[in-house]
Scaffold this active site. Structure first.
Site, PDB file in Angstrom:
ATOM      1  N   ARG A  82      12.343  31.512  13.020  1.00 23.88           N
ATOM      2  CA  ARG A  82      12.372  31.754  11.557  1.00 23.88           C
ATOM      3  C   ARG A  82      13.792  32.091  11.109  1.00 23.88           C
ATOM      4  O   ARG A  82      14.091  32.034   9.911  1.00 23.88           O
ATOM      5  CB  ARG A  82      11.459  32.922  11.164  1.00 23.88           C
ATOM      6  CG  ARG A  82       9.975  32.794  11.455  1.00 23.88           C
ATOM      7  CD  ARG A  82       9.387  31.491  11.016  1.00 23.88           C
ATOM      8  NE  ARG A  82       9.404  30.540  12.114  1.00 23.88           N
ATOM      9  CZ  ARG A  82       9.273  29.217  11.957  1.00 23.88           C
ATOM     10  NH1 ARG A  82       9.134  28.704  10.757  1.00 23.88           N
ATOM     11  NH2 ARG A  82       9.292  28.415  13.004  1.00 23.88           N
ATOM     12  N   GLN A 141       4.465  25.462  18.665  1.00 27.78           N
ATOM     13  CA  GLN A 141       4.153  26.345  17.535  1.00 27.78           C
ATOM     14  C   GLN A 141       2.645  26.450  17.295  1.00 27.78           C
ATOM     15  O   GLN A 141       2.205  26.772  16.192  1.00 27.78           O
ATOM     16  CB  GLN A 141       4.850  25.859  16.264  1.00 27.78           C
ATOM     17  CG  GLN A 141       6.372  25.937  16.343  1.00 27.78           C
ATOM     18  CD  GLN A 141       7.035  25.613  15.019  1.00 27.78           C
ATOM     19  OE1 GLN A 141       7.010  26.403  14.077  1.00 27.78           O
ATOM     20  NE2 GLN A 141       7.643  24.447  14.941  1.00 27.78           N
ATOM     21  N   ASP A 197       0.025  16.862   8.635  1.00 29.91           N
ATOM     22  CA  ASP A 197       1.059  17.861   8.890  1.00 29.91           C
ATOM     23  C   ASP A 197       0.476  18.987   9.749  1.00 29.91           C
ATOM     24  O   ASP A 197      -0.732  19.238   9.718  1.00 29.91           O
ATOM     25  CB  ASP A 197       1.545  18.412   7.540  1.00 29.91           C
ATOM     26  CG  ASP A 197       2.779  19.287   7.680  1.00 29.91           C
ATOM     27  OD1 ASP A 197       3.449  19.230   8.730  1.00 29.91           O
ATOM     28  OD2 ASP A 197       3.077  20.035   6.724  1.00 29.91           O
ATOM     29  N   GLU A 198       1.327  19.678  10.509  1.00 32.21           N
ATOM     30  CA  GLU A 198       0.903  20.804  11.359  1.00 32.21           C
ATOM     31  C   GLU A 198      -0.280  20.397  12.243  1.00 32.21           C
ATOM     32  O   GLU A 198      -1.275  21.115  12.366  1.00 32.21           O
ATOM     33  CB  GLU A 198       0.522  22.013  10.493  1.00 32.21           C
ATOM     34  CG  GLU A 198       1.623  22.501   9.563  1.00 32.21           C
ATOM     35  CD  GLU A 198       2.771  23.215  10.275  1.00 32.21           C
ATOM     36  OE1 GLU A 198       2.824  23.189  11.521  1.00 32.21           O
ATOM     37  OE2 GLU A 198       3.622  23.781   9.575  1.00 32.21           O
ATOM     38  N   LYS A 228      10.524  18.081   9.209  1.00 33.99           N
ATOM     39  CA  LYS A 228       9.263  17.328   9.272  1.00 33.99           C
ATOM     40  C   LYS A 228       8.745  16.952   7.885  1.00 33.99           C
ATOM     41  O   LYS A 228       8.226  15.847   7.705  1.00 33.99           O
ATOM     42  CB  LYS A 228       8.207  18.099  10.048  1.00 33.99           C
ATOM     43  CG  LYS A 228       7.707  19.373   9.388  1.00 33.99           C
ATOM     44  CD  LYS A 228       6.681  20.056  10.261  1.00 33.99           C
ATOM     45  CE  LYS A 228       6.203  21.360   9.657  1.00 33.99           C
ATOM     46  NZ  LYS A 228       5.482  21.203   8.396  1.00 33.99           N
ATOM     47  N   THR A 229       8.880  17.848   6.905  1.00 33.81           N
ATOM     48  CA  THR A 229       8.396  17.523   5.559  1.00 33.81           C
ATOM     49  C   THR A 229       9.196  16.363   4.981  1.00 33.81           C
ATOM     50  O   THR A 229       8.648  15.490   4.297  1.00 33.81           O
ATOM     51  CB  THR A 229       8.482  18.755   4.633  1.00 33.81           C
ATOM     52  OG1 THR A 229       7.763  19.836   5.231  1.00 33.81           O
ATOM     53  CG2 THR A 229       7.887  18.454   3.267  1.00 33.81           C
TER      54      THR A 229
END
Length: 722
Positions: free
Chosen positions: A656, A256, A214-215, A33-34
């Site tokens: 993770r 998430q 973002d997020e 995503k980044t």
């Protein structure tokens, strides 16, 4: 880990190239995503969008710094003109430039959690910190929902809430008097600016050519309302005149969303298609982080939750090692098994093939639901001589010596900051006692002045002795002098010289040694102070630009930096890349990744957390207050919502892991002072692990490895010539 540097997959390319309207990018864990956000910034500039009209907003300074660095690598110098910051930093910008219409001076203070607790104690007439923290949580929840004290009082459900609403009113009065804001205000007040002041709204909408968030799943109701107004909507939801579309890109993952307890709401994802019918939805489902075995377990767990936007993560990294399930007798036994697993994966030989290329201590993480679970793992790692760090421990900026210095800096920037005044005037001690400060406080309250304003009042001498008055005047002149000099001290070298000279003038090092019994502790505190001065100086020199200040100068004066000290110190992550094992809560681990993850304490009552107690409480509440079916259904719905968030937390923990994942549970666990029987979490069954799953005892594995080493050594000894 993002996708390969030289290519993007089809979904990533589609997200980057969609320019002219609202876009939702559903970015699964590890899906790059980044990379998408930074490439979209580059693409926007490429098609003619001025860099200074692009804003990328995230939730932590660490994430913003990483994004800024990647944008700079990709775009070059133009990336410096893009606003890449947190929601709170954006709020600071808006209030520094337009807060005057709300009665705020440009040099307002930003209060930290400790200051807020102290003010609430005063407002509520309590000396109990726990009570004040409860008020703080309640008031924060109301502010996140966009309510002021009057609105909160109107909808208070019981006497406790009514009391909190009254205290909230007093608290707001004190913040106004101190020319201060708390962190919730950094969102709610900018929203007020955009909603109630059309000229301010027009300016910021003109600035925001395209906003990337973002997020997005972590946004609360206030942040979503702020975003809508920023990207071109009017308060009634219609598009502003001259706007053909709202231009933004929201990047997030409903699977998430784990911050419901602090106001984040999935309603923001549900509302996007309703509020923006032209919304383009793009799913990123290819995971570049984890093996197929790990992703299969994650997909199986999250499948039990209802889906807003169904997706299924997949990976081309191969099947990988099966997910391990490890059972233990107790928490101490579980910790021993974790240490044995780390040792065996780091060792050479046939038993360590899965981890041969990832054997540094930094490649290992132990993740758990609650902070108190770290203790047995710390003990076991120390016993084995394995170095580690605990994420989420005491912040550098929570240390007393750093808070002392921050109080002085805040007072330079805002003389009306009474909490900062009280700390600075007494640290180091300068002969101004509590009786003098009490009289000053009474005088200031009577005439509605800040403490700093009051000490220069011509009539203060009527309530204080000439000696006390002289001490206060000397302190006031010192602060004024430091404020003037800080404003004219620019650049890293000058700032460092200034700070060191100031500390020498107030004899702060002597103060540390005088107030501590241990010279070693005093020396450690002084080292922290010097590190803080370096940190401040670097910002004055532009080497550590958090992009919070309005000024775009590479070099800043010390007063500029001091104005934002609370925001910088609270949000800055000071993590260094140490070669140590990481111990972390699941919440703190979000956004991070490790080759080897050990998810521990996965028992009912811990993960999911206290569902049995919550169920009992909900049932009792339904029975006591409203025994009808509707109330019982409401209580049950709350329980279901909590379980879904706990499941998302399990999903975050699983994803993770890059190469290996072990999930452990204990047959008995501590509950307060008691030890109680425990059951494996329902989430272990929900992973639906197949027969390839290995139930292992790492101690047996380590014994076999040691035996193998011993046999090799013996064979080598026999071959040696006599």
């Amino acid at each position: 880990m993002s996708s390969p540097h030289n290519a993007m997959n089809t979904a990533q390319q589609e997200a980057v190239n969609f320019m002219h309207g609202p876009c939702l990018v559903l970015a699964g864990a590890g899906s790059g995503k980044t990379r998408v956000i930074t490439h979209k910034i580059a693409r926007l500039i490429q098609v003619g969008m001025p860099a200074q009209k692009i804003a990328a907003i995230t939730f932590t300074n660490k994430a913003a710094a990483e994004m800024r660095e990647r944008a700079k690598t990709l775009i070059g110098k133009e990336a410096q003109e893009v606003l890449i910051c947190t929601f709170h930093a954006l709020g600071v910008r808006m209030l520094r430039s337009h807060g005057a219409v709300l009665g705020l001076k440009p040099h307002f203070s930003i209060l930290d959690t400790s200051d807020v607790t102290s003010i609430l104690k005063d407002a509520g007439g309590s000396t109990d910190s726990a009570t004040a923290r409860n008020w703080q949580w309640t008031i924060s929840a109301w502010k996140s929902a966009g309510l002021n004290a009057e609105q909160a009082l109107a909808q208070a459900a019981d006497e406790d809430q009514r009391q909190a609403a009254v205290i909230m009113g007093r608290y707001e009065e004190r913040l106004s008097a101190y020319q201060s804001v708390d962190f919730d205000d950094l969102i709610s007040l900018p929203l007020k600016l955009l909603r109630e002041y059309p000229e301010v709204r027009a300016q910021w909408q003109a600035f925001a050519g395209h906003v990337l968030v973002d997020e997005y799943q972590d946004t609360n109701a206030t942040q979503y309302a702020m975003l809508k107004l920023l990207v071109g909507c009017e308060p009634d939801g219609s598009l502003a005149p001259g706007r053909d579309a709202a231009r933004f890109t929201a990047v997030g993952d409903d699977d998430q969303s784990i911050y419901g307890w602090r106001g984040a709401t999935l309603d923001n994802l549900r509302l996007l298609p309703q509020d923006f019918p032209a919304l383009k939805v793009i799913k990123l489902e290819q995971n570049y982080r984890s093996t197929a075995a790990i992703l299969r377990a994650a997909n199986n767990v999250i499948a039990s939750n209802p889906k807003l936007f169904p997706k299924n993560l997949w990976s081309d990294l191969g099947e990988g090692e099966p997910v391990r399930v490890v059972d233990a007798d107790s928490e101490d036994h579980e910790a021993e098994r974790v240490v044995a697993r780390i040792q065996s994966l780091r060792a050479e030989g046939t038993l360590a093939q899965a981890g041969m290329q990832f054997k540094e201590l930094r490649d290992f993480a132990v993740l758990y639901r609650a902070n108190h679970q770290a203790k047995p793992f710390e003990k076991a790692l120390r016993k084995a001589g394995i170095t580690y760090k605990v994420s989420g421990g005491q912040s550098f900026f929570e240390r007393a010596e750093i808070r002392d210095l921050c109080a002085w800096l805040r007072l330079w920037a805002n003389n009306d900051d009474d909490p900062a005044f009280l700390r600075a005037v007494t640290t180091p001690k300068r002969g101004i006692g509590h009786q003098t400060l009490g009289s000053l406080g009474t005088f200031a309250s009577r005439y509605k002045l800040s403490l700093f304003e009051a000490l220069f009042s011509s009539s203060l001498g009527s309530v204080l002795s000439s000696r006390a008055l002289g001490s206060l005047h000397e302190f006031g002149r010192t602060v004024n002098d430091l404020q003037f000099r800080a404003k004219h001290t620019e650049g890293a070298e000058n700032a460092l010289l200034f700070l060191k000279a100031w500390l020498l003038d107030i004899a702060y090092e002597k103060h540390l040694y005088d107030t501590e019994d241990s010279p070693q502790i005093s020396a450690a505190k002084w080292t922290n102070v010097m590190e803080f001065c370096e940190w401040m100086a670097q910002r004055c020199g532009g080497q550590m630009d958090d992009d919070i200040l309005i000024t775009q100068r590479a070099s800043k004066n010390l007063l500029d930096v001091a104005q934002n000290i609370a925001l910088l110190s609270t949000l800055t992550e000071r993590e260094k890349d140490q070669n140590v094992v990481t111990l972390s809560t699941l919440h703190a681990a979000k956004g991070l990744e490790w080759p080897h993850v050990m998810l521990v304490g996965v028992t009912e009552g811990m993960l999911p957390f206290k569902m049995d107690e919550a169920g009992k409480a909900s049932a009792e509440k339904a029975g006591d207050e409203a025994p009808d079916e509707a109330a019982a259904a409401l209580a049950n719905a709350d329980l279901v919502t909590r379980l879904q968030e706990e499941r998302r937390l399990m999903y975050v923990g699983i994803t993770r892991a890059q190469r290996t994942l072990s999930v452990s549970w204990t047959r008995r666990r501590k509950k307060g002072r008691d030890t109680v029987a425990a059951q494996p979490s329902r989430f272990i069954a929900e992973m639906a692990l197949d027969q390839a799953t290995i139930k292992e005892d790492p101690r047996e594995k380590l014994r076999a490895l040691r035996a193998e080493f011993a046999a090799r050594a013996a064979a080598a000894a026999e071959k040696k010539p006599a």
